[in-house]
Design a protein around this motif. Structure first.
Motif, PDB file in Angstrom:
ATOM      1  N   UNK A   1       8.014  -5.793  -6.330  1.00  0.00           N
ATOM      2  CA  UNK A   1       8.516  -5.022  -7.366  1.00  0.00           C
ATOM      3  C   UNK A   1      10.136  -5.611  -7.728  1.00  0.00           C
ATOM      4  N   UNK A   2      10.854  -5.578  -6.719  1.00  0.00           N
ATOM      5  CA  UNK A   2      12.338  -6.472  -6.958  1.00  0.00           C
ATOM      6  C   UNK A   2      12.070  -7.620  -7.752  1.00  0.00           C
ATOM      7  N   UNK A   3      11.317  -8.462  -6.739  1.00  0.00           N
ATOM      8  CA  UNK A   3      11.142  -9.770  -7.402  1.00  0.00           C
ATOM      9  C   UNK A   3      10.689 -10.091  -8.860  1.00  0.00           C
ATOM     10  N   UNK A   4       9.645  -9.140  -9.178  1.00  0.00           N
ATOM     11  CA  UNK A   4       9.279  -9.161 -10.476  1.00  0.00           C
ATOM     12  C   UNK A   4      10.314  -8.829 -11.488  1.00  0.00           C
ATOM     13  N   UNK A   5      11.032  -7.935 -10.988  1.00  0.00           N
ATOM     14  CA  UNK A   5      12.462  -7.253 -12.078  1.00  0.00           C
ATOM     15  C   UNK A   5      13.351  -8.589 -12.314  1.00  0.00           C
ATOM     16  N   UNK A   6      13.479  -9.450 -11.309  1.00  0.00           N
ATOM     17  CA  UNK A   6      14.356 -10.768 -11.293  1.00  0.00           C
ATOM     18  C   UNK A   6      13.619 -11.496 -12.510  1.00  0.00           C
ATOM     19  N   UNK A   7      12.629 -11.214 -12.795  1.00  0.00           N
ATOM     20  CA  UNK A   7      12.126 -12.338 -13.911  1.00  0.00           C
ATOM     21  C   UNK A   7      12.202 -13.684 -13.529  1.00  0.00           C
ATOM     22  N   UNK A   8      12.520 -14.534 -14.235  1.00  0.00           N
ATOM     23  CA  UNK A   8      12.440 -16.191 -14.345  1.00  0.00           C
ATOM     24  C   UNK A   8      13.764 -16.571 -13.503  1.00  0.00           C
ATOM     25  N   UNK A   9      14.567 -15.758 -13.220  1.00  0.00           N
ATOM     26  CA  UNK A   9      15.953 -16.321 -12.628  1.00  0.00           C
ATOM     27  C   UNK A   9      15.740 -17.136 -11.644  1.00  0.00           C
ATOM     28  N   UNK A  10      16.524 -18.003 -11.592  1.00  0.00           N
ATOM     29  CA  UNK A  10      16.469 -19.266 -10.442  1.00  0.00           C
ATOM     30  C   UNK A  10      17.751 -19.168  -9.455  1.00  0.00           C
TER      31      UNK A  10
ATOM     32  N   UNK B   1      21.165  -0.224 -18.143  1.00  0.00           N
ATOM     33  CA  UNK B   1      19.990  -0.512 -17.467  1.00  0.00           C
ATOM     34  C   UNK B   1      18.833   0.533 -17.695  1.00  0.00           C
ATOM     35  N   UNK B   2      17.542   0.118 -17.656  1.00  0.00           N
ATOM     36  CA  UNK B   2      16.627   1.007 -17.411  1.00  0.00           C
ATOM     37  C   UNK B   2      16.106   1.284 -16.014  1.00  0.00           C
ATOM     38  N   UNK B   3      15.602   2.425 -15.793  1.00  0.00           N
ATOM     39  CA  UNK B   3      15.201   3.076 -14.570  1.00  0.00           C
ATOM     40  C   UNK B   3      13.930   2.820 -14.157  1.00  0.00           C
ATOM     41  N   UNK B   4      13.285   2.419 -13.007  1.00  0.00           N
ATOM     42  CA  UNK B   4      11.801   2.274 -12.716  1.00  0.00           C
ATOM     43  C   UNK B   4      11.827   2.745 -11.315  1.00  0.00           C
ATOM     44  N   UNK B   5      10.661   3.697 -11.348  1.00  0.00           N
ATOM     45  CA  UNK B   5      10.351   4.311 -10.073  1.00  0.00           C
ATOM     46  C   UNK B   5       9.929   3.359  -9.247  1.00  0.00           C
ATOM     47  N   UNK B   6      10.275   3.343  -7.784  1.00  0.00           N
ATOM     48  CA  UNK B   6       9.824   2.814  -6.666  1.00  0.00           C
ATOM     49  C   UNK B   6       9.029   3.319  -5.553  1.00  0.00           C
ATOM     50  N   UNK B   7       7.756   3.555  -5.557  1.00  0.00           N
ATOM     51  CA  UNK B   7       7.003   4.246  -4.486  1.00  0.00           C
ATOM     52  C   UNK B   7       6.957   3.545  -3.183  1.00  0.00           C
ATOM     53  N   UNK B   8       7.005   4.519  -2.219  1.00  0.00           N
ATOM     54  CA  UNK B   8       7.217   4.129  -0.908  1.00  0.00           C
ATOM     55  C   UNK B   8       5.616   3.995  -0.131  1.00  0.00           C
ATOM     56  N   UNK B   9       5.382   3.154   0.186  1.00  0.00           N
ATOM     57  CA  UNK B   9       3.821   3.216   1.153  1.00  0.00           C
ATOM     58  C   UNK B   9       4.218   3.770   2.269  1.00  0.00           C
ATOM     59  N   UNK B  10       2.872   4.425   2.631  1.00  0.00           N
ATOM     60  CA  UNK B  10       3.008   5.401   3.857  1.00  0.00           C
ATOM     61  C   UNK B  10       3.308   4.468   5.084  1.00  0.00           C
TER      62      UNK B  10
ATOM     63  N   UNK C   1      14.105   7.215   3.937  1.00  0.00           N
ATOM     64  CA  UNK C   1      12.763   7.738   3.541  1.00  0.00           C
ATOM     65  C   UNK C   1      11.120   7.236   4.049  1.00  0.00           C
ATOM     66  N   UNK C   2      11.581   6.008   4.716  1.00  0.00           N
ATOM     67  CA  UNK C   2      10.487   5.162   4.879  1.00  0.00           C
ATOM     68  C   UNK C   2       9.334   5.958   5.683  1.00  0.00           C
TER      69      UNK C   2
ATOM     70  N   UNK D   1      -2.548  12.655   3.360  1.00  0.00           N
ATOM     71  CA  UNK D   1      -3.373  11.886   2.908  1.00  0.00           C
ATOM     72  C   UNK D   1      -3.058  10.826   1.656  1.00  0.00           C
ATOM     73  N   UNK D   2      -1.693  10.911   1.223  1.00  0.00           N
ATOM     74  CA  UNK D   2      -1.233  10.148   0.288  1.00  0.00           C
ATOM     75  C   UNK D   2      -0.954   8.680   0.813  1.00  0.00           C
ATOM     76  N   UNK D   3      -1.311   7.542   0.113  1.00  0.00           N
ATOM     77  CA  UNK D   3      -0.967   6.305   0.156  1.00  0.00           C
ATOM     78  C   UNK D   3       0.329   6.158   0.021  1.00  0.00           C
ATOM     79  N   UNK D   4       0.912   6.628  -0.922  1.00  0.00           N
ATOM     80  CA  UNK D   4       2.421   6.301  -1.410  1.00  0.00           C
ATOM     81  C   UNK D   4       3.143   7.367  -1.984  1.00  0.00           C
ATOM     82  N   UNK D   5       4.310   7.658  -1.992  1.00  0.00           N
ATOM     83  CA  UNK D   5       5.188   8.844  -2.056  1.00  0.00           C
ATOM     84  C   UNK D   5       6.167   8.384  -3.214  1.00  0.00           C
TER      85      UNK D   5
END
Length: 248
Positions: free
Chosen positions: A27-36, A164-173, A181-182, A235-239
Motif C-alpha cells: 500500500x505504501x509503495x503504491x502510494x509512491x506512484x512512479x517515483x524513482x 494530503x488525502x487520508x487513506x485507511x491502512x487495515x492491519x492483517x491479523x 497495534x499489530x 474471526x476478523x482477517x484484518x482490523x
C-alpha cells in the motif's frame, strides 16, 4: 526526550520484532506512484524502503542507524524538521511510523513537501473515535496513552499542512511488523517483554503503567475475560484501528 534519545533507548531489540509487513508495504509503495528517487525520513532500520528504487535515508538515532542491514539504502544523520536538501530534490519523500516522535510534526511535513514532489506518511489517527477507544489495549489496559496525545496535531491538521488525502491502512491479523497495534488478535504477544521493547509506547508511559497493563491482561487471558470481551475480533482477517497514509 528527543526521538534520537528515545530510539537509542528502545532500539536494541528493534530488528527482532519490527519487520516489513508485505501487505502494508504494498500500500505504501503504491502510494509512491512512479517515483524513482525517494527520501525516507526517520528511516530507522530500513523497513518499508522499496528495493527497486533509489532511496536515501535520514535517521537521528545512532543505534537505529547501526542496525540497518549492510545492503540497506545509505543513511544520513538528520531530522525531519531540517532536511539538508534543495527544493524538489526527490521524486518522493516517505516516513513510516515516526512522525509521532518528531519535535514539530507540521514543520517536518512541510520540509518533506519542500524537498519532494510527492509525500507519503504512514501514521495514525489519534482521535478518540479513530484510535484511542477503538483499540482494546489502550481502552481497557493502558489509558495513560491519552496523555501522550495531548498537544499533538490531529490527523486532519497534519493532512491540511501539506494538502494530503487520508487513506485507511487495515492491519492483517498476522501482521509481521510488531508495531503497537499489530497483535490486536494475538493478545498473548503483549505479555512478551521482547515484543513490548520494540514499541515506543511502553517506554513512554513508564514501567508502572506497563507492568499494571501486562498484569491485568494476563489475568483476563487466564480467566477468559479477554476473549469474551473481544469476541467480535476473533474471526476478523484484518482490523481498522486508525492507521492511515497521508498522501500528497
Amino acid at each position: 526526550m528527543s526521538s534520537a534519545q528515545l530510539y537509542d533507548t528502545i532500539g536494541a531489540t528493534y530488528t527482532a520484532t519490527r519487520r516489513t509487513e508485505p501487505r502494508i508495504a504494498a500500500q505504501i509503495w503504491a502510494a509512491l506512484g512512479d517515483a524513482r528517487t525517494i527520501l525516507n525520513v526517520g528511516a530507522g532500520t530500513g523497513s518499508y524502503e522499496p528495493p527497486d528504487r533509489h532511496v536515501l535515508a535520514v535517521e537521528p538515532s545512532a543505534l537505529m542507524r547501526s542496525q540497518r542491514p549492510a545492503d540497506a539504502a545509505p543513511c544520513l544523520v538528520g531530522s525531519a524538521e531540517n532536511l539538508p536538501f534543495d527544493d524538489q530534490s526527490f521524486d518522493a519523500a516517505m516516513a513510516v511510523a515516526s512522525i509521532h516522535h518528531w519535535q514539530d510534526p507540521i514543520a517536518g511535513l512541510r520540509e518533506m513537501r519542500r524537498v519532494a514532489r510527492r509525500v507519503v506518511v504512514f501514521t495514525h489517527d489519534t482521535s478518540d473515535t479513530g484510535w484511542l477507544h477503538r483499540f482494546w489495549l489502550t481502552r481497557d489496559y493502558l489509558p495513560e496513552v491519552a496523555n501522550l496525545l495531548v498537544g499533538r496535531p490531529s490527523i486532519t491538521e497534519l493532512a491540511d499542512a501539506i494538502g494530503a488525502r487520508i487513506e485507511p491502512v487495515p492491519i492483517p491479523w498476522d501482521c509481521a511488523d510488531g508495531f503497537f497495534e499489530a497483535y490486536w488478535r494475538r493478545p498473548e504477544a503483549y505479555l512478551d517483554e521482547n515484543v513490548r521493547r520494540g514499541m515506543s509506547v511502553w517506554t513512554t508511559v513508564g514501567p508502572d503503567a506497563e507492568q499494571r497493563a501486562v498484569r491485568n491482561l494476563r489475568a483476563d487471558l487466564t480467566s477468559g475475560r479477554w476473549p469474551e470481551r473481544n469476541q467480535a475480533l476473533l474471526n476478523l482477517e484484518e482490523a481498522e484501528l486508525g492507521l492511515r497514509l497521508l498522501i500528497a
